[in-house]
Design an enzyme around this catalytic site. Structure first.
Site, mmCIF file in Angstrom:
data_model
loop_
_atom_site.group_PDB
_atom_site.id
_atom_site.type_symbol
_atom_site.label_atom_id
_atom_site.label_comp_id
_atom_site.label_asym_id
_atom_site.label_seq_id
_atom_site.Cartn_x
_atom_site.Cartn_y
_atom_site.Cartn_z
ATOM 1 N N VAL A 174 0.827 -1.215 0.000
ATOM 2 C CA VAL A 174 0.000 0.000 0.000
ATOM 3 C C VAL A 174 0.864 1.270 0.000
ATOM 4 O O VAL A 174 0.615 2.213 -0.767
ATOM 5 C CB VAL A 174 -0.991 -0.007 1.187
ATOM 6 N N LYS A 176 -6.984 -0.396 9.925
ATOM 7 C CA LYS A 176 -8.274 -0.596 10.600
ATOM 8 C C LYS A 176 -8.134 -1.228 11.979
ATOM 9 O O LYS A 176 -8.833 -0.864 12.917
ATOM 10 C CB LYS A 176 -9.219 -1.416 9.714
ATOM 11 N N GLU A 182 -9.531 7.345 5.557
ATOM 12 C CA GLU A 182 -10.450 6.935 4.477
ATOM 13 C C GLU A 182 -10.194 5.501 4.013
ATOM 14 O O GLU A 182 -11.124 4.749 3.708
ATOM 15 C CB GLU A 182 -10.306 7.894 3.288
ATOM 16 N N VAL A 222 -11.516 1.520 5.724
ATOM 17 C CA VAL A 222 -12.737 0.731 5.484
ATOM 18 C C VAL A 222 -13.097 0.823 4.001
ATOM 19 O O VAL A 222 -13.136 1.916 3.428
ATOM 20 C CB VAL A 222 -13.936 1.258 6.298
ATOM 21 N N GLY A 230 -4.168 -12.522 -2.961
ATOM 22 C CA GLY A 230 -3.421 -11.494 -2.229
ATOM 23 C C GLY A 230 -4.238 -10.506 -1.425
ATOM 24 O O GLY A 230 -3.688 -9.538 -0.933
ATOM 25 N N GLU A 265 -5.640 -11.163 4.878
ATOM 26 C CA GLU A 265 -4.720 -10.628 5.876
ATOM 27 C C GLU A 265 -3.568 -11.612 6.071
ATOM 28 O O GLU A 265 -3.701 -12.804 5.768
ATOM 29 C CB GLU A 265 -5.433 -10.462 7.228
ATOM 30 N N ASP A 277 -11.662 -8.825 11.052
ATOM 31 C CA ASP A 277 -11.364 -7.677 10.170
ATOM 32 C C ASP A 277 -12.637 -6.858 9.911
ATOM 33 O O ASP A 277 -12.616 -5.626 9.987
ATOM 34 C CB ASP A 277 -10.757 -8.192 8.853
ATOM 35 N N LYS A 307 -13.511 -2.893 11.048
ATOM 36 C CA LYS A 307 -14.042 -1.863 10.145
ATOM 37 C C LYS A 307 -15.402 -1.360 10.631
ATOM 38 O O LYS A 307 -15.710 -0.168 10.540
ATOM 39 C CB LYS A 307 -14.133 -2.431 8.728
ATOM 40 N N GLY A 336 -6.471 -4.011 -1.967
ATOM 41 C CA GLY A 336 -5.555 -3.952 -3.104
ATOM 42 C C GLY A 336 -4.747 -2.672 -3.094
ATOM 43 O O GLY A 336 -5.131 -1.678 -2.485
HETATM 44 N N1 HSE Z 1 -8.123 -8.593 4.269
HETATM 45 C C1 HSE Z 1 -8.927 -7.474 3.923
HETATM 46 C C2 HSE Z 1 -10.090 -7.961 3.085
HETATM 47 C C3 HSE Z 1 -8.100 -6.467 3.171
HETATM 48 O O1 HSE Z 1 -10.078 -9.120 2.638
HETATM 49 O O2 HSE Z 1 -11.040 -7.222 2.898
HETATM 50 C C4 HSE Z 1 -8.712 -5.097 3.101
HETATM 51 O O3 HSE Z 1 -8.894 -4.505 4.350
#
Ligand code: HSE
Length: 431
Positions: free
Chosen positions: A15, A106, A130, A133, A188, A191, A202, A206, A303
């Protein structure tokens, strides 16, 4: 052209590198659109051996985070380290040294947000998020600005791309859970620890952020009931399909004047609902505001480029703050206010219960008897012939609205029957 905005990035992984690419390659477009010049002055990472596919000539590359935060010319620090530590210490330090911070993290905001928002307030700087989430979907800005006139009544999010990808593959191709997870990992977007994706953690991180913003106070991540998708089988997906539903891992926010109903769990969504059409790794948040009505935000939730695109939108916002004489403050998460949540026990739902029983006379009547005892009304029952295990047959019951407490007790009682296999699954229907 106004003074340059000097940016430092800490964490040049996927990122962080994406952010560098946009600043370096899209600089002209950003300047044209905003009248500001964005300069990537410093990038911090421990590994400068790897090839990143971006030309960092002219950027100070270092392993020393202190060099970044003590540089008086740096206006904004972008944190793309991920995880709690050392990201927490770094963000806190950057805020304390008077830098604005933009983060995509997050987990960090959900677990340590209160301290960090307080730190930002204490030092008169901004903490922007931003990208935390919904990846590239401008959901935070929409909640803060576009929907500011509304009380948020309901919010339903498909905000974990990995689980949505797995459920889509199971639904469309009958792939089993493990195979679908392996494919998500290859793509990819899972997490580093995929239990956060498939266990619902996750999505709960969020949801903590979305709910804190929508409710204007701080939500305790640990108080959100969370269930993941690991117990789901293709049989359940097929049953749901036959009943006219699609199973989605939903992050749910339901407003009530007294307390919020927040949860994350797999949910049977009616096949004709917009959320049922959100597939693969894509994300969507369906929001009902008291004045705007129903809205839905849809797009890539993960991504390199979508996430970096969201981070740069925060940089552009901050640029206006840095150069304006006076900026009207936009509502953000208030660290001084706590929002109370319903416990799961206080909530009612419609349920899907799947169990395997011996195929003998009177069994269904005994199960129905338990539901009767706990005041739960059954709306449909389906039994299939043997499925995989020739001694046991799958039975699925859908209920009318019932309390979580009653359903839990009924499930425990049914588990006690010697003719029932222990792998009972309870899901909830969309409401
Ligand atoms: N592992 C997270 C997902 C990545 O699959 O949404 C983005 O936060």
């Amino acid at each position: 052209m106004e003074k340059a905005i000097n940016v430092g990035i800490v964490g040049m992984g996927v990122v962080g590198t994406g952010v560098a690419k946009i600043i370096l390659n899209q600089g002209h477009l950003l300047s044209e659109r905003t009248g500001k010049r964005f300069v990537l002055k410093t990038a911090v990472d421990l590994d400068w051996e790897q090839e990143r596919g971006v030309d960092l000539a002219g950027v100070q590359t270092t392993t020393d985070f202190e060099a970044l935060v003590t540089d008086p010319e740096i206006d904004v620090v972008v944190e793309t380290v991920g995880g709690i530590e050392p990201a927490f210490t770094m963000v806190r330090r950057a805020l304390a040294t008077g830098k604005h911070v933009v983060t995509a993290n997050k987990a960090l905001l959900a677990m340590k947000g209160r301290t960090l928002f307080q730190e930002a307030e204490d030092h008169g700087v901004e903490l922007r998020f931003e990208a935390s989430v919904g990846g590239g979907i401008p959901i935070i800005k929409s909640l803060r600005e576009g929907l500011v006139a509304n009380k948020i009544m309901n919010m339903y999010g498909i905000i974990n791309g990995t689980s949505n990808y797995i459920l889509t593959r199971m639904h469309r191709e009958g792939l089993d859970f493990d195979a679908a997870l392996r494919e998500a990992q290859i793509q990819g977007f899972a997490e580093a620890d995929p239990t956060l994706d498939v266990g619902g953690g996750d999505a709960a991180h969020k949801l903590t952020i979305l709910a804190s913003l929508a409710a204007g106070g701080f939500v305790d991540f640990n108080a959100i009931p969370v269930e993941g998708i690991t117990e789901l089988t293709t049989l359940d997906i097929d049953f749901a399909k036959n009943f006219g539903y699609v199973v989605k891992l939903l992050a749910i926010y339901r407003f009530n004047e007294e307390k919020l109903d927040l949860r994350v769990h797999p949910t049977l969504v009616p096949g004709d609902h917009l959320l049922a059409a959100v597939n693969n790794e894509l994300n969507a948040v369906f929001i009902t505001g008291d004045y705007v009505g129903d809205t839905m935000f849809y797009g890539p939730g993960a991504g390199q480029t979508p996430t970096a695109s969201a981070i740069v939108s925060d940089l552009v916002d901050l640029a206006s703050i840095l150069q304006a004489e006076k900026v009207a403050s936009i509502p953000t998460i208030n660290p001084e206010k706590t929002v109370n949540l319903f416990s799961l026990e206080e909530i009612t739902n419609r349920f899907y219960l799947r169990l395997f029983t011996l195929d003998q006379p009177g069994i269904l009547a005994q199960i129905a008897g338990v539901f009767g005892k706990y005041g739960i009304s059954i709306s449909s029952v389906v039994q299939l012939e043997t499925h995989g295990d020739e001694n046991y047959v799958p039975i699925v019951l859908l209920t009318h609205e019932a309390s979580e407490k009653a359903m839990f007790k009924a499930m425990m009682a049914i588990k006690e029957f010697p003719f029932v296999r222990p792998d009972i699954l309870r899901l909830r229907l969309f409401k």
